[in-house]
Design an enzyme around this catalytic site. Structure first.
Site, mmCIF file in Angstrom:
data_model
loop_
_atom_site.group_PDB
_atom_site.id
_atom_site.type_symbol
_atom_site.label_atom_id
_atom_site.label_comp_id
_atom_site.label_asym_id
_atom_site.label_seq_id
_atom_site.Cartn_x
_atom_site.Cartn_y
_atom_site.Cartn_z
ATOM 1 N N SER A 63 0.824 -1.213 0.000
ATOM 2 C CA SER A 63 0.000 0.000 0.000
ATOM 3 C C SER A 63 0.857 1.262 0.000
ATOM 4 O O SER A 63 1.995 1.269 0.473
ATOM 5 C CB SER A 63 -0.911 0.015 1.221
ATOM 6 O OG SER A 63 -1.698 -1.148 1.256
HETATM 7 N N1 SAH Z 1 -0.923 -4.438 3.694
HETATM 8 C C1 SAH Z 1 -0.348 -5.074 2.545
HETATM 9 C C2 SAH Z 1 -1.355 -5.015 1.424
HETATM 10 C C3 SAH Z 1 -1.201 -6.114 0.484
HETATM 11 S S1 SAH Z 1 -2.385 -6.143 -0.819
HETATM 12 C C4 SAH Z 1 0.923 -4.355 2.152
HETATM 13 O O1 SAH Z 1 0.978 -3.131 2.303
HETATM 14 O O2 SAH Z 1 1.849 -4.994 1.676
HETATM 15 C C5 SAH Z 1 -3.649 -7.158 -0.148
HETATM 16 C C6 SAH Z 1 -3.234 -8.542 0.301
HETATM 17 O O3 SAH Z 1 -4.428 -9.225 0.696
HETATM 18 C C7 SAH Z 1 -2.592 -9.393 -0.791
HETATM 19 O O4 SAH Z 1 -1.376 -9.893 -0.319
HETATM 20 C C8 SAH Z 1 -3.609 -10.519 -1.016
HETATM 21 O O5 SAH Z 1 -3.011 -11.754 -1.346
HETATM 22 C C9 SAH Z 1 -4.305 -10.583 0.335
HETATM 23 N N2 SAH Z 1 -5.649 -11.184 0.296
HETATM 24 C C10 SAH Z 1 -6.604 -11.038 -0.643
HETATM 25 N N3 SAH Z 1 -7.703 -11.724 -0.301
HETATM 26 C C11 SAH Z 1 -7.445 -12.318 0.894
HETATM 27 C C12 SAH Z 1 -8.202 -13.158 1.768
HETATM 28 N N4 SAH Z 1 -9.462 -13.535 1.487
HETATM 29 N N5 SAH Z 1 -7.611 -13.574 2.914
HETATM 30 C C13 SAH Z 1 -6.334 -13.205 3.228
HETATM 31 N N6 SAH Z 1 -5.582 -12.418 2.437
HETATM 32 C C14 SAH Z 1 -6.127 -11.970 1.286
#
Ligand code: SAH
Length: 211
Positions: A63
């Site tokens: 993010s």
């Molecule tokens: N806070 C993280 C954001 C990553 S993007 C950062 O700043 O790096 C969102 C993440 O949510 C991705 O890694 C994706 O694989 C995960 N994600 C999507 N759907 C999900 C679910 N149902 N359960 C757990 N993780 C999930």
């Protein structure tokens, strides 16, 4: 046109975080301490402090720093907070939470991302973080209830397991929206029986996997 890229966390905070109204001292300190360059792919490290999300593989993104700071500030954490995070991704948001709260529980659906984040936390010596590979819509029952829940992927609805695992008086922040890449960051506060929902900022997150 040359785009300004801060070279470290202090420059980033000045250009993107405090200048846009983030005031909470714990949030500012955490953003200063956590090395964002360790959470992005090596070849993107020169852009680590820039004002944008960056790709981390598997079609996912780390993010934007301001969004991390904003969501963290909205939660009103303290040193006793037990926080559930859905979507570990790079682990950057997790790391920021771990510098403020007591214990962080983070669920990620892509094993390779969770494994990589784990390695980064070990290298940095962050030891109040617990990781699980699972569909985060189910939360993490074993360690519930949580004082705070943060969802870092976009959902069409508020998963009911997450609401159930939130403590009374707890706060949850989640990007909610029916359209892809257009959601509202929504702050949910739970009272004994009622909840309130407040839309606070339009955002664009990758989708939360449903099933
Ligand atoms: N806070 C993280 C954001 C990553 S993007 C950062 O700043 O790096 C969102 C993440 O949510 C991705 O890694 C994706 O694989 C995960 N994600 C999507 N759907 C999900 C679910 N149902 N359960 C757990 N993780 C999930």
């Amino acid at each position: 046109m040359e785009i300004y890229t801060p070279k470290n966390s202090i420059e980033m905070i000045k250009a993107q975080i405090s200048s846009r109204g983030i005031k909470n001292i714990n949030v500012l300190k955490a953003m200063e301490i956590v090395p964002r360059d360790k959470f992005v792919p090596k070849k993107l490290a020169p852009l680590a402090w820039s004002d944008q999300p960056l790709p981390i593989g598997f079609s996912q993104t780390i993010s934007q720093p301001y969004v991390v700071a904003f969501m963290t500030e909205m939660l009103e954490l303290d040193s006793n907070s037990r926080i559930l995070e859905i979507g570990t991704g790079s682990g950057y948001q997790t790391a920021v939470l771990s510098k403020i709260g007591k214990e962080i529980f983070s669920v990620e659906i892509i094993k390779k991302l969770s494994d990589r984040a784990k390695k980064t936390f070990t290298e940095l010596g962050y030891n109040n973080i617990h990781l699980k590979v699972y569909n985060g819509r189910y939360g993490w029952e074993e360690f519930a209830p949580f004082s705070h829940i943060i969802v870092t992927a976009a959902s069409q609805d508020t998963p009911k397991n997450l609401l159930n695992q939130l403590k009374a008086d707890g706060k949850m922040i989640i990007p909610l929206g029916k359209k892809p890449f257009s959601q509202n960051l929504t702050l949910i506060t739970k009272y004994k029986k009622n909840i309130t929902k407040r839309k606070i900022l339009p955002v664009r997150f990758v989708p939360l996997v449903q099933k």
